[in-house]
Design a protein around this motif. Structure first.
Motif, PDB file in Angstrom:
ATOM      1  N   UNK A 189       6.294   6.381 -13.861  1.00 32.37           N
ATOM      2  CA  UNK A 189       4.913   6.789 -14.115  1.00 32.37           C
ATOM      3  C   UNK A 189       4.964   8.145 -14.804  1.00 32.37           C
ATOM      4  N   UNK A 198       4.656  -0.872 -12.844  1.00 32.39           N
ATOM      5  CA  UNK A 198       3.415  -1.116 -13.598  1.00 32.39           C
ATOM      6  C   UNK A 198       3.660  -2.334 -14.476  1.00 32.39           C
ATOM      7  N   UNK A 201      -1.114  -5.159 -18.510  1.00 33.97           N
ATOM      8  CA  UNK A 201      -2.309  -5.828 -17.984  1.00 33.97           C
ATOM      9  C   UNK A 201      -2.466  -7.262 -18.488  1.00 33.97           C
ATOM     10  N   UNK A 202      -2.753  -8.152 -17.567  1.00 33.79           N
ATOM     11  CA  UNK A 202      -3.045  -9.541 -17.942  1.00 33.79           C
ATOM     12  C   UNK A 202      -4.303  -9.588 -18.804  1.00 33.79           C
ATOM     13  N   UNK A 203      -5.254  -8.718 -18.501  1.00 35.89           N
ATOM     14  CA  UNK A 203      -6.541  -8.723 -19.211  1.00 35.89           C
ATOM     15  C   UNK A 203      -6.372  -8.544 -20.709  1.00 35.89           C
ATOM     16  N   UNK A 244      -2.642  10.113 -15.328  1.00 37.76           N
ATOM     17  CA  UNK A 244      -3.148   8.768 -15.030  1.00 37.76           C
ATOM     18  C   UNK A 244      -2.604   7.774 -16.042  1.00 37.76           C
ATOM     19  N   UNK A 245      -2.586   6.519 -15.634  1.00 36.58           N
ATOM     20  CA  UNK A 245      -2.232   5.479 -16.592  1.00 36.58           C
ATOM     21  C   UNK A 245      -3.302   5.425 -17.685  1.00 36.58           C
ATOM     22  N   UNK A 373       6.952 -11.495  -4.369  1.00 32.46           N
ATOM     23  CA  UNK A 373       5.702 -10.779  -4.604  1.00 32.46           C
ATOM     24  C   UNK A 373       5.984  -9.307  -4.849  1.00 32.46           C
ATOM     25  N   UNK A 374       5.227  -8.772  -5.741  1.00 32.89           N
ATOM     26  CA  UNK A 374       5.427  -7.380  -6.117  1.00 32.89           C
ATOM     27  C   UNK A 374       5.338  -7.249  -7.617  1.00 32.89           C
ATOM     28  N   UNK A 375       4.833  -6.114  -8.045  1.00 32.00           N
ATOM     29  CA  UNK A 375       4.642  -5.892  -9.478  1.00 32.00           C
ATOM     30  C   UNK A 375       5.959  -5.996 -10.236  1.00 32.00           C
TER      31      UNK A 375
ATOM     32  N   UNK B 217     -13.119  -1.336 -11.403  1.00 28.07           N
ATOM     33  CA  UNK B 217     -12.433  -0.358 -10.553  1.00 28.07           C
ATOM     34  C   UNK B 217     -13.096  -0.380  -9.189  1.00 28.07           C
ATOM     35  N   UNK B 234       2.239   4.861  -0.762  1.00 28.76           N
ATOM     36  CA  UNK B 234       2.767   4.040  -1.839  1.00 28.76           C
ATOM     37  C   UNK B 234       2.028   2.709  -1.756  1.00 28.76           C
ATOM     38  N   UNK B 237       1.731  -4.558  -4.272  1.00 29.79           N
ATOM     39  CA  UNK B 237       0.783  -5.616  -4.612  1.00 29.79           C
ATOM     40  C   UNK B 237       1.442  -6.982  -4.488  1.00 29.79           C
ATOM     41  N   UNK B 242      -3.889  -8.815 -10.245  1.00 29.94           N
ATOM     42  CA  UNK B 242      -3.089  -7.707 -10.769  1.00 29.94           C
ATOM     43  C   UNK B 242      -3.908  -6.426 -10.758  1.00 29.94           C
ATOM     44  N   UNK B 243      -3.240  -5.325 -10.493  1.00 30.06           N
ATOM     45  CA  UNK B 243      -3.927  -4.044 -10.515  1.00 30.06           C
ATOM     46  C   UNK B 243      -2.988  -2.917 -10.174  1.00 30.06           C
ATOM     47  N   UNK B 244      -3.538  -1.741 -10.172  1.00 31.18           N
ATOM     48  CA  UNK B 244      -2.787  -0.569  -9.753  1.00 31.18           C
ATOM     49  C   UNK B 244      -3.772   0.417  -9.125  1.00 31.18           C
ATOM     50  N   UNK B 245      -3.236   1.378  -8.426  1.00 28.53           N
ATOM     51  CA  UNK B 245      -4.090   2.335  -7.727  1.00 28.53           C
ATOM     52  C   UNK B 245      -3.925   3.712  -8.364  1.00 28.53           C
ATOM     53  N   UNK B 246      -5.048   4.344  -8.595  1.00 29.57           N
ATOM     54  CA  UNK B 246      -5.067   5.688  -9.142  1.00 29.57           C
ATOM     55  C   UNK B 246      -5.785   6.619  -8.186  1.00 29.57           C
ATOM     56  N   UNK B 247      -5.496   7.896  -8.326  1.00 26.85           N
ATOM     57  CA  UNK B 247      -6.296   8.894  -7.636  1.00 26.85           C
ATOM     58  C   UNK B 247      -7.655   8.970  -8.328  1.00 26.85           C
ATOM     59  N   UNK B 258      -6.472  -5.373 -13.199  1.00 28.12           N
ATOM     60  CA  UNK B 258      -6.079  -5.675 -14.585  1.00 28.12           C
ATOM     61  C   UNK B 258      -5.762  -7.149 -14.800  1.00 28.12           C
ATOM     62  N   UNK B 259      -5.972  -7.961 -13.779  1.00 31.09           N
ATOM     63  CA  UNK B 259      -5.739  -9.395 -13.955  1.00 31.09           C
ATOM     64  C   UNK B 259      -6.387 -10.172 -12.832  1.00 31.09           C
TER      65      UNK B 259
END
Lengths: 589, 288
Positions: A189, A198, A201-203, A244-245, A373-375, B217, B234, B237, B242-247, B258-259
């Motif tokens: 990151x 990470x 994105x599928x989107x 941030x991403x 399972x897991x990114x 979000x 930490x 998923x 699909x996704x991720x976590x942000x502050x 994201x999915x």
């Protein structure tokens, strides 16, 4: 002098025409009535130019739709004057809602059989400003006016012109059948220490829209078109926006099965920025006008079945087949546009294009992982795919088969070959003769997990690796790159013949130093044939015909038969038969 | 011993042996490896300490080295890197706090099982290094007493201290580092026999909505007590979503989807005392 006089008189004629135009709404149609225009001009004739039925102007070329902000865009205006003899003073002006906005072009041209072409960049200085800016999306009219030299006969024609704003905001890579497309994975990151997985994105793997504080998706706040997003070429971290991403501008690599035709679902943006810095719509679809997109690329042409475009409505394009082998393919895509005013019978090309670049990785089969399972199991890791691509380029191996792909990964991982000077991340075998210790694992864990993210992150857990680190990592690499049936294979203890450990400068018969036995308490390798053949990137065996003496001749362990011949893995590695236990792919961290 | 008694004992042993043959207990190959290592290293004879809370790894200060964040990858040990003044990581400390002494000793056996040199790894005691209930030494250059790593178990905590580049100078004093961690273990409170080893408690983990559209979000509520040390969060998923976590910039967290698909979000809270608790929630992420 003459020209100056002519222009002055000509401007007077325009004013007369405009006064007359207000009484005739039908002049706003595509082809205004020549008779009406001539009549109007006749009304003005007493004060200047005279209408002459024998003198005509025709807008031989005038796009129905245009987007001057496209790359290489222009608005081509063809002026055709009849009869094809002599000269005329011509003025082309832009009108909106009955008001003259300003001149596009004016000059003296010969009346010939061939149209005189004028290329306009779509910019005009707003009232009170000397700075030319792109005209805003919307409906306009282009007026062609001419005054014939000598006769002073005049002619006028108007054409509708709709300025639209075209641009791509999103591209989603769609599968082309079951198990044909996967997301790719990053493990860092930005510059934040540690492992953060990470998945692209599928989107949408491509996104190019307004950031916070920006007015529109397709343009910058200064009205300049927002440039396409370059391919994200970093391999460890996705694109970041501070800490941030990045979530409004990215272009991530794509992963397809080798040989399939990629499919893109594309969205065209809905908002632009006006010349005055305000939000403005893309101004299409235009009633009565179909608009379609054509896509060509360095891979070949793409196909699409859409009838007409609308902002933010997804359209699907299908590309030509990707290479039928593992690899990286960088494609340049060129999106062009066409419009039709007759329901699609005839299409008019619009000048200008949108260009995007996309990076495709192709793998030979379904990516396989030890975890479910897991990114980190979403698909191949970008850095791994890049490594394999670079290794293939150096080795020149045919990677259309699993055998070739396996060779690339095993040889590339160990390196120390022409074009691959070091082992992956410059690791070396964990023996004290190389500065390490007694062959401890540093990345592989007893939970049957390998910290591949740490290995790829400049060997965070240290320079030294043992057989378990190598086997778990190569198994993971092979699996995620689509090689099937990969397993780890834990071998029992053995006394060794001559070997060259990964990262070592030479072969040895004393792996742990002179006073210690030249052997292993165990050894970890990889197999993709349930143990009948062995892949071992941790060491090379000696193929010079005398594996008990130095020096050694590199014997790469790429699908080397386990036993049954003098060149089998067992025979060249150890003095006695070796026990073994097959194991699953490791989980990944 | 009289003959009758001897016969009885033999009969019992034979019976037990036959019983064992009739109903053999399947042995996991990896468990067999661990047992073989236990036998080689005579682990049943290792000293056994008390059961304690984990060491406060954040409190471990090493002269000349700057400690990084505490991190745990999956089921592996808690890790903390220590960097030199130039910012280069020089030492990695790995800590696994077991639920009991056996679990910690098994972890040490796991490390030893994956050492591929054929001899036994020398003990710390043999090297003159007092460390843990039992410790082991990975020499880079024994003649120079230059260490590559040290591992030991103290009570219910297993520790490995790794020099990331044993050839580099100045060589970090791994012994002092390991002993600092060992001391921190012994400072941790003893846990009562019936009590659990303290771990962060995820008091609340909830999403603002149970369903959303891909691309949306979703604010998350995460509350973790700090009884086992300030927690590091930490997020992991599972599922088709699909996704991720942000502050969120205000001390909270937001899930960026994201999915589409069912998305299971797991928060893993690792305290500075090297123990972890998890909690999960599920969100149905629909098409955009």
């Amino acid at each position: 002098m003459r020209a100056r006089y002519g222009v002055r008189r000509f401007g007077y004629g325009v004013a007369m025409i405009e006064r007359a135009r207000r009484g005739f709404e039908n002049l706003r149609l595509g082809f205004c009535s020549l008779g009406a225009v001539l009549g109007l001009l006749g009304a003005a004739a007493a004060q200047g130019p005279v209408a002459n039925a024998g003198f005509t102007i025709n807008a031989a070329t005038c796009p129905r739709l245009a987007d001057p902000k496209l790359t290489n865009a222009r608005i081509d205006l063809g002026i055709e004057l009849r009869p094809a003899t002599g000269f005329a003073l011509v003025k082309v002006t832009l009108w909106k809602g009955g008001a003259l906005l300003g001149p596009i072009w004016q000059g003296r041209i010969a009346c010939t059989a061939q149209p005189h072409m004028v290329s306009w960049d779509g910019r005009m200085a707003p009232a009170g400003s000397a700075v030319r800016k792109w005209i805003d999306p919307g409906s306009y009219e282009v007026q062609y006016e001419a005054e014939q030299e000598g006769t002073r006969a005049t002619a006028v024609q108007r054409r509708p012109l709709d300025i639209v704003r075209l641009g791509i905001t999103e591209v989603t890579a769609l599968p082309a059948g079951p198990n044909s497309e996967w997301q790719m994975v990053y493990f860092k990151r930005g510059t934040t220490a540690g492992t953060f997985f990470y998945a692209t994105p599928v989107l949408r793997e491509y996104l190019n829209v307004a950031d916070t504080g920006q007015i529109s998706d397709l343009d910058g706040n200064d009205g300049m078109p927002r440039p396409s997003v370059p391919v994200h070429t970093a391999t460890a971290s996705p694109r970041m926006e501070g800490t941030l991403y990045e979530d409004d501008s990215y272009n991530y690599p794509l992963c397809y099965r080798a040989g399939v035709s990629p499919r893109f679902e594309v969205r065209f943006g809905a908002t632009g920025t006006s010349a005055s810095g305000l939000l403005v719509g893309a101004k299409y679809p235009v009633p009565g006008v179909l608009l379609r997109c054509r896509l060509d690329s360095s891979l070949g042409p793409w196909t699409s079945n859409h009838l007409t475009l609308a902002p933010n409505v997804p359209e699907v394009f299908t590309g030509p087949p990707l290479p039928n082998r593992f690899g990286r393919t960088d494609a340049n895509l060129e999106w062009s546009f066409q419009c039709s005013t007759d329901g699609g019978l005839h299409w008019q090309h619009m000048a200008g294009v949108v260009r995007t670049q996309h990076r495709f990785f192709t793998v030979l089969g379904v990516p396989r992982f030890g975890g479910a399972s897991g990114v980190q199991y979403s698909g191949p890791w970008v850095e791994v795919a890049e490594y394999a691509h670079a290794w293939q380029q150096a080795l020149g191996t045919n990677v259309s088969t699993p055998e070739g792909m396996t060779e690339v990964v095993v040889k590339g991982f160990g390196g120390q070959l022409p074009g691959i000077p070091t082992a992956i991340e410059n690791v070396r075998y964990d023996t004290n003769i190389l500065g390490g210790d007694g062959g401890a694992s540093h990345y592989y864990d007893w939970s049957h997990s390998v910290q591949l993210s740490r290995l790829l992150d400049t060997h965070q857990n240290g320079w030294f690796v043992n057989c378990s680190d190598c086997a778990s990592s190569t198994a993971a690499l092979l699996g995620m790159l689509g090689i099937q049936s990969v397993q780890m294979n834990r071998l029992g203890n053995m006394s060794l013949r001559a070997i060259r450990g990964i990262g070592a400068p030479s072969y040895t018969l004393a792996l742990w130093g002179g006073t210690y036995a030249h052997g292993f308490s165990y050894h970890h390798v990889v197999t993709r044939t349930a143990g009948t053949t062995i892949c071992d990137a941790c060491l090379w065996v000696d193929e010079d015909g005398n594996p008990n003496a130095l020096p050694g001749l590199p014997g790469f362990n790429v699908d080397r038969p386990w036993g049954g011949s003098p060149t089998s893995y067992q025979s060249l590695l150890a003095w006695a038969p070796i026990s073994y236990q097959l194991e699953a792919l490791p989980t990944l961290q | 011993m009289n003959t009758t008694l001897l016969r009885s004992i033999c009969a019992l042993l034979l019976g037990a042996s036959l019983l064992a043959q009739v109903a053999p207990v399947p042995v996991d190959p990896r468990e067999a490896l661990l047992q073989a290592t236990a036998k080689r290293y005579e682990s049943p004879a290792w000293a056994r300490g008390a059961r304690r809370a984990g060491p406060d790894l954040a409190a471990v200060a090493l002269r000349g080295l700057e400690g990084g964040a505490i991190e745990r990858l999956g089921a592996g040990p808690v890790q903390r890197f220590f960097a030199d003044a130039g910012g280069e990581n020089r030492v990695l400390v790995e800590v696994q706090v077991g639920t009991n002494v056996d679990a910690a000793q098994r972890h040490v056996l796991g490390w030893l099982t994956n050492v591929s040199s054929p001899g036994l790894v020398p003990t710390a005691a043999a090297a003159g290094i007092p460390l843990g209930d039992v410790g082991f030494v990975g020499w880079s250059k024994p003649a120079e007493r230059r260490l590559a790593w040290l591992l030991f178990v103290r009570d219910n905590t297993a520790v490995r201290v790794v020099c990331l580049d044993p050839a580099a100078n100045p060589h970090p004093d791994l012994t002092a580092i390991a002993q600092a961690v060992d001391a921190e273990i012994q400072r941790a409170p003893v846990v009562a026999a019936e009590a659990l080893v303290p771990a962060p408690k995820v008091v609340r983990f909830a999403a603002a909505v149970a369903r959303c559209r891909a691309g949306e979000r979703v604010p998350l509520q995460v509350t973790v007590d700090a009884a086992a040390g300030a927690p590091v969060l930490r997020f992991e998923f599972e599922g088709a979503g699909q996704g991720y976590v942000e502050s969120d910039g205000a001390g909270g967290h937001v899930l960026c989807t994201t999915g589409p698909g069912r998305l299971v979000v797991r928060v893993c809270a690792t305290g500075t005392r090297c123990t972890t608790s998890t909690a999960t929630l599920t969100i149905e992420v629909g098409p955009r």
